[in-house]
Design an enzyme around this catalytic site. Structure first.
Site, mmCIF file in Angstrom:
data_model
loop_
_atom_site.group_PDB
_atom_site.id
_atom_site.type_symbol
_atom_site.label_atom_id
_atom_site.label_comp_id
_atom_site.label_asym_id
_atom_site.label_seq_id
_atom_site.Cartn_x
_atom_site.Cartn_y
_atom_site.Cartn_z
ATOM 1 N N ASP A 81 -1.428 -8.088 -7.076
ATOM 2 C CA ASP A 81 -1.382 -8.492 -8.482
ATOM 3 C C ASP A 81 -2.248 -9.742 -8.713
ATOM 4 O O ASP A 81 -2.248 -10.653 -7.879
ATOM 5 C CB ASP A 81 0.086 -8.790 -8.843
ATOM 6 C CG ASP A 81 0.297 -8.814 -10.336
ATOM 7 O OD1 ASP A 81 -0.593 -8.362 -11.075
ATOM 8 O OD2 ASP A 81 1.358 -9.299 -10.776
ATOM 9 N N HIS A 98 -11.292 -6.791 -10.121
ATOM 10 C CA HIS A 98 -10.877 -5.666 -9.271
ATOM 11 C C HIS A 98 -11.824 -5.504 -8.074
ATOM 12 O O HIS A 98 -11.384 -5.144 -6.983
ATOM 13 C CB HIS A 98 -10.821 -4.374 -10.087
ATOM 14 C CG HIS A 98 -9.720 -4.377 -11.121
ATOM 15 N ND1 HIS A 98 -8.456 -4.866 -10.858
ATOM 16 C CD2 HIS A 98 -9.689 -3.967 -12.422
ATOM 17 C CE1 HIS A 98 -7.700 -4.751 -11.941
ATOM 18 N NE2 HIS A 98 -8.432 -4.225 -12.912
ATOM 19 N N LEU A 189 -4.442 2.012 12.102
ATOM 20 C CA LEU A 189 -3.593 1.712 10.945
ATOM 21 C C LEU A 189 -3.487 2.928 10.012
ATOM 22 O O LEU A 189 -4.475 3.630 9.776
ATOM 23 C CB LEU A 189 -4.207 0.536 10.178
ATOM 24 C CG LEU A 189 -3.488 0.099 8.910
ATOM 25 C CD1 LEU A 189 -2.167 -0.596 9.238
ATOM 26 C CD2 LEU A 189 -4.376 -0.832 8.078
#
Ligand SMILES: CC(C)=CCC/C(C)=C/CC/C(C)=C/COP(=O)(O)OP(=O)(O)O
Length: 303
Positions: A81, A98, A189
């Site tokens: 956020d 972004h 991952l």
């Protein structure tokens, strides 16, 4: 000779992994320094093997940060956020915010691999985010998420996506399918991106599937339990660790905004005031340290 190691062992005894405490013994400190080849061969290498260190992190770093490999969270969830606020503070467009967030999300994947986290799930677009300004939504849906996916596919991680794909643009849907297919056998991952996802959506779609099985006589009403619901949630894709151990939210907001409502039941929460594009490895390590200091009781008695 430098006494750093012996000083460290004395000061950190209580936070050392059990195996290290055993090896430390009751005697005086260990003479030598980390650069000594003799110390490296005779102590550091055997210790490293003994402690089964997560890939990418040295025993020196673990000690320095006061972290224990066996207490690393398996699944870290992130609510990234603050991209727009970061951009606004700098007189930039939300799109630039972004883009900065994309870079930090890539860094976060690297930190997770380095520190031995198995799953990173990122809340990238909620079922409510369609109500953001039209230009921003168009940018995210027709350009940003596609580029992010294409770029992250090159990191060698396994990638999965959760959320309702039905109203995503076709080219984005195709990119998500390609990423899942191409990366499915990667063993590092596991990166899970929540796109057009909401905790309520997830519970609703699981409920519909279960109701339909009851209706068709595949299962009985009495068969419905926690495990069955787990199996129908979208996070069933994260077979080994569907529930986040640690949730990190940036930007100072203290809420979970409809992320994995069922799965977060016993997650540890960690809030950072910094905006997402400002998050760095020190913040991530501080979150890991905080996590390792928590006592998880799952409703049981305090020991
Ligand atoms: C790095 C990356 C992938 C960025 C994607 C950009 C983006 C759209 C991020 C939103 C993340 C999110 C769902 C936050 C939840 O808060 P909220 O703002 O939806 O909810 P709130 O109103 O409760 O704060």
């Amino acid at each position: 000779m430098c006494c750093f190691l012996s000083k460290y062992l004395r000061s950190k005894t209580s936070t050392l992994p059990l195996q290290l405490r055993c090896l430390q013994g009751g005697g005086g400190g260990v003479a030598g320094d980390f650069n000594s080849p003799i110390l490296h061969k005779n102590l550091m290498m055997p210790l490293r093997q003994f402690c089964k260190l997560p890939i990418g992190v040295s025993i020196e770093e673990l000690w320095r940060e006061g972290l224990q490999p066996e207490l690393m969270p398996k699944h870290v969830a992130i609510i990234p956020d603050g991209n727009r606020r970061w951009a606004k503070e700098r007189g930039l467009s939300p799109e630039k915010g972004h883009e900065a967030g994309k870079k930090v999300l890539g860094d976060l994947c690297r930190y997770c691999s380095k520190w031995g986290v198995k799953v990173l799930s990122a809340y990238a677009f909620s079922t409510e985010n369609w109500s953001r300004p039209k230009g921003e939504v168009t940018f995210l849906m027709t350009s940003y998420f596609e580029r992010l996916t294409e770029e992250f596919m090159r990191y060698g991680m396994k990638m999965s996506f959760i959320g309702d794909r039905s109203n995503l643009p076709n080219s984005l849907k195709e990119m998500l399918r390609l990423a899942e297919e191409t990366t499915k056998d990667n063993t590092g991952l596991h990166f899970v991106e929540a796109l057009n996802y909401g905790g309520r959506y997830d519970i609703t779609q699981a409920t519909k599937k279960i109701a339909s099985k009851v209706k068709d006589g595949v299962i009985q009403l009495e068969d419905i339990n926690d495990k069955l619901i787990d199996q129908e949630l979208e996070t069933n894709k994260i077979l080994e660790y569907p529930n986040p151990d640690l949730l990190i939210r940036t930007s100072g907001e203290l809420r979970i905004s409809n992320y994995m409502l069922w799965q977060l039941a016993y997650s540890e929460l960690y809030f950072v005031d910094k905006l997402f594009p400002q998050l760095d490895e020190d913040d991530f390590v501080a979150a890991l340290r905080s996590f390792q200091q928590r006592q998880r009781r799952y409703g049981g008695h305090k020991i």
